[in-house]
Enzyme design. Sequence first.
Site, short mmCIF file in Angstrom:
data_model
loop_
_atom_site.label_atom_id
_atom_site.label_comp_id
_atom_site.label_asym_id
_atom_site.label_seq_id
_atom_site.Cartn_x
_atom_site.Cartn_y
_atom_site.Cartn_z
CE LYS A 1 63.78 8.38 -2.82
NZ LYS A 1 63.83 8.58 -1.36
CB THR B 1 25.03 -25.16 -5.61
OG1 THR B 1 24.41 -26.42 -5.96
CG2 THR B 1 26.52 -25.28 -5.84
CB ALA C 1 87.12 10.98 -10.39
NE ARG D 1 90.42 13.15 -7.00
CZ ARG D 1 90.68 13.54 -8.25
NH1 ARG D 1 91.90 13.91 -8.61
NH2 ARG D 1 89.71 13.59 -9.14
CB SER E 1 84.01 7.84 -11.71
OG SER E 1 83.70 7.79 -13.07
NE ARG F 1 39.53 -30.60 -5.23
CZ ARG F 1 38.90 -30.71 -6.39
NH1 ARG F 1 39.50 -31.26 -7.42
NH2 ARG F 1 37.67 -30.26 -6.52
CB ALA G 1 31.98 -16.37 -3.61
C1 UD1 Z 1 28.60 -27.95 -9.25
C2 UD1 Z 1 27.34 -28.49 -9.88
C3 UD1 Z 1 27.69 -29.44 -11.02
C4 UD1 Z 1 28.57 -28.74 -12.02
C5 UD1 Z 1 29.79 -28.14 -11.35
C6 UD1 Z 1 30.56 -27.29 -12.30
C7 UD1 Z 1 25.69 -28.61 -8.08
C8 UD1 Z 1 25.00 -29.51 -7.13
N1 UD1 Z 1 26.57 -29.20 -8.89
O1 UD1 Z 1 29.26 -29.03 -8.65
O2 UD1 Z 1 26.54 -29.90 -11.66
O3 UD1 Z 1 28.97 -29.64 -13.03
O4 UD1 Z 1 29.39 -27.31 -10.24
O5 UD1 Z 1 31.75 -26.89 -11.70
O6 UD1 Z 1 25.42 -27.44 -8.14
N2 UD1 Z 1 29.21 -23.06 -3.15
C9 UD1 Z 1 28.72 -22.28 -2.13
N3 UD1 Z 1 28.09 -22.87 -1.08
C10 UD1 Z 1 27.92 -24.21 -0.99
C11 UD1 Z 1 28.43 -25.00 -2.05
C12 UD1 Z 1 29.05 -24.41 -3.12
O7 UD1 Z 1 28.85 -21.06 -2.18
O8 UD1 Z 1 27.34 -24.64 -0.02
C13 UD1 Z 1 29.85 -22.42 -4.28
C14 UD1 Z 1 31.32 -22.77 -4.38
O9 UD1 Z 1 32.12 -21.81 -3.70
C15 UD1 Z 1 31.57 -22.74 -5.88
C16 UD1 Z 1 30.23 -23.12 -6.47
O10 UD1 Z 1 29.28 -22.88 -5.47
O11 UD1 Z 1 31.87 -21.44 -6.32
C17 UD1 Z 1 30.20 -24.58 -6.92
O12 UD1 Z 1 30.44 -25.41 -5.82
P1 UD1 Z 1 31.24 -26.75 -5.97
O13 UD1 Z 1 31.30 -27.41 -4.65
O14 UD1 Z 1 32.50 -26.53 -6.69
O15 UD1 Z 1 30.22 -27.56 -6.90
P2 UD1 Z 1 30.49 -28.92 -7.61
O16 UD1 Z 1 30.33 -30.01 -6.63
O17 UD1 Z 1 31.75 -28.85 -8.35
#
Ligand code: UD1
Length: 454
Positions: A345, A75, A417, A434, A399, A11, A5
């Site tokens: 209230k 990731t 009233a 009144r 009223s 975006r 997370a």
């Molecule tokens: C990742 C997968 C991809 C998959 C896709 C699905 C990898 C390399 N790729 O890509 O295969 O199809 O998800 O949605 O894993 N996050 C971190 N720290 C980081 C990077 C990411 O916590 O350094 C978290 C993000 O907050 C997110 C999740 O990991 O919750 C996925 O990261 P995101 O950058 O969306 O991965 P994708 O490039 O979409």
Amino acid sequence: MVVLAAGQGKRMHSRLPKVLQPIAAQPMLAHVLATARQLKPEALVVVYGHGADAVRAQFTENDLRWAFQEEQKGTGHALLQALNHLSAQESKVLVLYGDVPLLQPATLQRMLSHPAERLVLLTQTVQNPKGYGRILRNDAGSIVGIREEKDADDREKEILEVNTGIMLMPGQRLRGWLSRLNCDNAQGEYYLTDVVALAVGDGVTVESEEPGYPWEALGVNDKVQLAQLERIHQACEAEKLMKEGVTIIDPERLTLRGKVSCGRDVTLDVGVILEGTVVLEDGVSVGAYSIVRNSRLGCGAEVHPYSMIDGSVVGQDNRIGPYARLRPGTETGHSVHVGNYVEIKNSSMGEQSKANHLSYIGDSTVGCRVNIGAGTITCNYDGVNKHRTVIGNDVFIGSDTQLIAPVTVEDGATIGAGSTIVTTAPAHQLTLSRVRQTSIPAWRRPRKIDKPKS
Ligand code: UD1
Ligand code: CA
């Protein structure tokens, strides 16, 4: 179990970190954690980074372990941060995403039912695989790797089976695999997905499961997807209620932001919003575009359109609205009527009492069978303190009356009233304050003065 997370969610164009963006008024991460908890994990680790303070402040439950990822290097790097918070004995490590909020526990259960030494991917075959990592299989159909979109060649890009990102890995092996990851790829990131090829190289069987519903693994990257997932979530909630017997006039126009429990023959009209903890007893109907929050509505209560009921206990067979507002601390007995533009209230109204038009009743105790005339105002606030108004049983308030609190209207009293009541109105008498009506026979209307012509 680990929830990734740390991502920013550029975006979203929002100051709110992505995982705090709401679905049904709850942060996405709260949905993920709720699902995770249903599986009773040994440890629940959240990898956080972007919006660190805001994210930490939202979640104070002490079953959470927090792993800080200062820089988002992918990731694989994210999961590495979590490792120290998992016990070395952890046999299965399940990776969830904080921005994939609709996953169902049953799907994860199926992943967890595979033998512990396997690597299990949640994959999905989609029409448009753009942006996803593609699942690479050999001629025998076994998974051999995952190729990220940005690293894929044209043939690989045609693969429709994609990685949802949700993965289950054997804990003992994971440390070794993560330490072998590199960032030698198109994005210069440590890809968790590269673990798959490493596992295959080590002779570990890689298996896959599909989500029970096609929408479960949908992620949220922008506000369009956020709205789509909100509606999917709401459709599920509406379906659950309908299966319990609730009549929902248009399930696409119902919003639930909390827990609702319904008796038999409850009807919800279009545009209803239910928030917090809501109890609707048998036969309740909630009219179009009404909001009910943290309230209980008694059997047979009818809420007419455009009403707002908050923190209230509504008695049976009440008629509320249209355009009524019940604020916190309102309690009504049975067969009470509250009409349009009436605000109540912190007040109680006894059985069969009525306030049908244009009134404010605040900090009041109203007895039974009371009729409150149109435009009656309890003046509960002297600019500094709030005071109570006490109205007995069988009172009739004419009223356009103002009741200057603290003040008491005794049983059976009638208020003429247009009165301003400042001291006790005695039982069974007519009280009025009144100015006496006068007529001036000799009075003439002013006449328009002719302007001199210029
Ligand atoms: C990742 C997968 C991809 C998959 C896709 C699905 C990898 C390399 N790729 O890509 O295969 O199809 O998800 O949605 O894993 N996050 C971190 N720290 C980081 C990077 C990411 O916590 O350094 C978290 C993000 O907050 C997110 C999740 O990991 O919750 C996925 O990261 P995101 O950058 O969306 O991965 P994708 O490039 O979409
Ligand atoms: Ca993503």
